[in-house]
Design a protein around this motif. Structure first.
Motif, PDB file in Angstrom:
ATOM      1  N   LYS A 100       0.803  -1.124   0.017  1.00 25.81           N
ATOM      2  CA  LYS A 100       0.175   0.077   0.055  1.00 25.81           C
ATOM      3  C   LYS A 100       1.095   1.204   0.046  1.00 25.81           C
ATOM      4  CE  LYS A 100      -3.518   2.619   2.636  1.00 25.81           C
ATOM      5  NZ  LYS A 100      -4.400   2.517   4.010  1.00 25.81           N
ATOM      6  N   LEU A 101       0.458   2.142  -0.980  1.00 28.47           N
ATOM      7  CA  LEU A 101       1.325   3.593  -1.029  1.00 28.47           C
ATOM      8  C   LEU A 101       0.951   4.517   0.104  1.00 28.47           C
ATOM      9  CD1 LEU A 101       3.312   5.034  -2.634  1.00 28.47           C
ATOM     10  CD2 LEU A 101       1.306   6.215  -3.773  1.00 28.47           C
ATOM     11  N   ILE A 102       2.096   4.647   0.905  1.00 35.01           N
ATOM     12  CA  ILE A 102       1.795   5.476   2.284  1.00 35.01           C
ATOM     13  C   ILE A 102       2.370   7.184   1.944  1.00 35.01           C
ATOM     14  CG2 ILE A 102       2.417   5.798   4.535  1.00 35.01           C
ATOM     15  CD1 ILE A 102       0.691   3.364   4.062  1.00 35.01           C
ATOM     16  N   ALA A 103       3.381   7.113   1.083  1.00 36.23           N
ATOM     17  CA  ALA A 103       3.829   8.639   0.755  1.00 36.23           C
ATOM     18  C   ALA A 103       4.437   8.512  -0.432  1.00 36.23           C
ATOM     19  CB  ALA A 103       4.640   9.184   2.028  1.00 36.23           C
ATOM     20  N   GLN A 104       4.728   9.777  -1.189  1.00 35.16           N
ATOM     21  CA  GLN A 104       5.650   9.661  -2.350  1.00 35.16           C
ATOM     22  C   GLN A 104       5.821  10.871  -2.744  1.00 35.16           C
ATOM     23  OE1 GLN A 104       2.032   8.631  -5.283  1.00 35.16           O
ATOM     24  NE2 GLN A 104       3.413   9.967  -6.741  1.00 35.16           N
TER      25      GLN A 104
END
Length: 635
Positions: free
Chosen positions: A216-220
């Motif tokens: 799951k993408l948390i931050a980018q």
């Protein structure tokens, strides 16, 4: 544990700072006697981050009480959950140790680690063994030594070895992370070092992703490399990206990945079989501390936003449009038609910015707005003044004057003392009392006590000021180096003390003794007997100086301070020699929020719009709205 003289780095040299999973906080009871007059008295450890030379430095301190009977080798073992030895290091003490005057031996053993070390809980042990017989110290049943710590290894993914070829002539050769701890609501800085081995075919953008469980993408964060299609062989661009950890992020272990993509087509590098990005590091996030929110700078028309050291202070920096700032946990301040927000920049600068140019996160409730704090002000007050007795009227007069000085407007100032006609401050507008008592007194910033002794001719004094009853006047100021010497003195505050009056005809001692804390003295507070619905207060104070100050008195809550508005207080009005307020207990209670209000005095320089000169809180004499009888309080 004893501090080690050998420095153990938190990361290996270079930018390739990939942290290993954390060691436990287990601390054994030390010292521990190993036998043969040898005790372990201290240790420390820190993971190395160099993947090409993976090791775990263990620093040990041994104490020798008497010369040992044998020569020993130190060992460190890494033992898995099944009790199997998976790594070890053995080093003879004399090969790398030094015996100092305190009979301590300091040693660092670098425990080699496999790049494919399986996840699990490991035990780190240490000990000594006799070089000749192999006899182990300490002597125990399993022969695996003394337990130093438990180490939990999390390795669900394979870290990328650097340098790595991404394709299209791009290599990632190094990277670095901002220091720990990593916490919700705070930034994580990432630096990526690239190198080209030829001319790329596209203009690329670098990206960094933080992934949680199940990918799951948390931050980018994304950052363009510019016109990378024009780069030649050996070009070394650097990307600096800021990842913001979500405010509601729980304590967790996150994976950091990176790569490049074509800004026009979205095609990613590296191009590999499984489509996976480069796995850089494992990040441990701790949510045990308070969340720090952040905001973005907007609407500056690309002119940037000024960061100041205080709402009306000096410029620290210009922050670019779109920059992100941390929101400090402090009330916002209203000043000069702006609301000012305390912030901290990503690179550690702290100050104030105008809140109109910030966009706050939706889940954040901005802090309350308070008036700008009253700035401090220079002041001078009299502690004592003496006219010494003399034998005859023809003798000179000795004056001894002690003053309190508080200088806040400069690092160094000059205090001047004068004698003047009592009508000087009203009848001599624009003229200075040029008749000095003693010379210039140099004072430093802060509070200081100054004593001046001068011997003056009374006949000359009368001629100068046309009176036998001169008063004391002072000037506090600084020298302006950009002006001629004769006009370089600039006055900060002029004080006229009409309550210090000399008698040039008297042969006797004349002495004045005042308080030593400031120019305002609280004399008494009287709460009159209440026979109707209203209560009457009478407050008496004494003000030393007749300088250009106006004074207002208020009843306020005992906890009132300069960060609160005066709407939470009740004004007392002057009436001859006292200040009064007449109101019902309910009105006073609603205004101050208490049955026991105190007196607050606020003095401001006339015509000065920059702030308040002096604020005094007299908490030693609280009123009592629950009483109906008369009582008086005198500090």
């Amino acid at each position: 544990a004893v501090s080690m003289p050998t420095t153990i780095p938190n990361t290996a040299p270079g930018l390739n700072n990939i942290p290993l999973p954390p060691l436990s906080n287990l601390t054994p009871d030390l010292p521990v006697e190993f036998g043969d007059n040898i005790s372990l008295i201290g240790f420390s450890f820190s993971p190395s981050s160099n993947l090409q030379e993976q090791s775990l430095p263990i620093a040990l301190t041994w104490e020798i009480s008497e010369p040992p009977k044998a020569n020993y080798t130190a060992f460190v073992h890494l033992i898995d959950e099944n009790g199997q030895l998976v790594a070890q290091i053995d080093e003879p003490l004399e090969a790398f140790s030094m015996l100092d005057e305190s009979k301590n031996i300091n040693a660092v053993l670098n425990l080699p680690l496999s790049e494919n070390l399986p996840p699990g809980t490991y035990t780190i042990t240490t000990g000594l063994y006799d070089n000749r017989t192999g006899q182990q110290l300490p002597q125990n049943n399993n022969g695996q030594g003394f337990m130093l710590a438990m180490w939990e290894v999390f390795a669900p993914h394979q870290l990328t070895k650097l340098p790595v070829d991404l394709g299209d002539n791009f290599h990632l050769i190094d990277f670095a992370l901002s220091p720990k701890p990593y916490q919700p609501g705070q930034p994580l800085e990432v630096s990526l070092a690239w190198e080209t081995t030829g001319q790329p075919t596209a203009d690329y953008t670098a990206f960094v992703h933080l992934l949680g469980e199940n990918g799951k993408l948390i931050a980018q964060a994304d950052q363009s490399l510019g016109e990378s299609s024009t780069f030649t062989n050996g070009t070394r661009p650097t990307s600096r990206l800021t990842l913001w950890l979500p405010d509601n992020l729980e304590s967790s272990t996150l994976r950091m990945t990176t790569g490049l993509y074509d800004a026009n087509t979205g095609q990613r590098l590296p191009q590999n079989d499984n489509g996976a990005d480069l796995y850089l590091a494992q990040i441990e996030v701790s949510a045990e501390t308070a969340v720090i929110h952040h905001a973005t700078i907007i609407r500056t028309q690309n002119n940037g936003l000024t960061l100041r050291d205080k709402p009306d202070g000096q410029q620290i920096a210009i922050l670019n449009e779109g920059s992100i700032v941390l929101l400090a946990d402090a009330p916002r301040v209203e000043h000069d038609d702006f609301i000012w927000q305390a912030v901290e920049t990503v690179d550690g600068l702290s100050g104030w910015v105008a809140a109109d140019f910030l966009t706050y996160p939706s889940e954040y409730t901005p802090s309350e707005v308070v008036p700008a704090p009253f700035p401090p002000f220079d002041q001078v007050w009299v502690i004592s003044a003496k006219q010494i007795s003399r034998a005859s009227a023809n003798d000179p007069i000795t004056f001894e004057i002690t003053l309190g000085v508080e200088l806040v407007s400069a690092d160094e100032g000059i205090l001047k003392l004068f004698y003047s006609n009592p009508a000087w401050h009203t009848g001599s507008e624009g003229q200075l009392p040029i008749h000095m008592i003693g010379g210039d007194q140099i004072v430093d910033a802060g509070k200081e006590i100054v004593t001046v002794t001068a011997v003056l001719d009374p006949t000359e004094m009368k001629s100068n000021v046309q009176t036998n009853a001169p008063i004391l006047t002072t000037q506090l100021g600084t020298l302006n180096p950009n002006k001629p010497l004769q006009s370089s003195f600039e006055t900060s505050i002029m004080s006229v003390f009409t309550n210090v009056q000399f008698d040039l005809q008297s042969l006797d001692n004349i002495s004045y003794q005042f308080w030593d804390q400031g120019i305002v003295r609280f004399t008494s507070a009287t709460q009159k007997e209440r026979v109707t619905a209203v209560v009457v207060f009478e407050i008496m104070l004494e003000l030393q100086t007749k300088s250009s100050l106006t004074m207002n008195l208020y009843l306020a809550h005992p906890d009132w301070d300069l960060s609160q508005t005066l709407d939470q207080a009740m004004l007392l009005l002057p009436n001859e020699n006292v200040y009064q307020v007449t109101a019902t207990p309910t009105q006073i209670r609603e205004a101050t929020g208490t049955d026991y209000p105190i007196v607050v005095a606020i003095l401001e320089p006339r015509g000065n719009s920059t702030g308040t000169a002096i604020v005094e809180r007299f908490g030693e004499c609280p009123m009592d709205l629950t009483r109906s009888d008369k009582f008086t309080c005198s500090p």
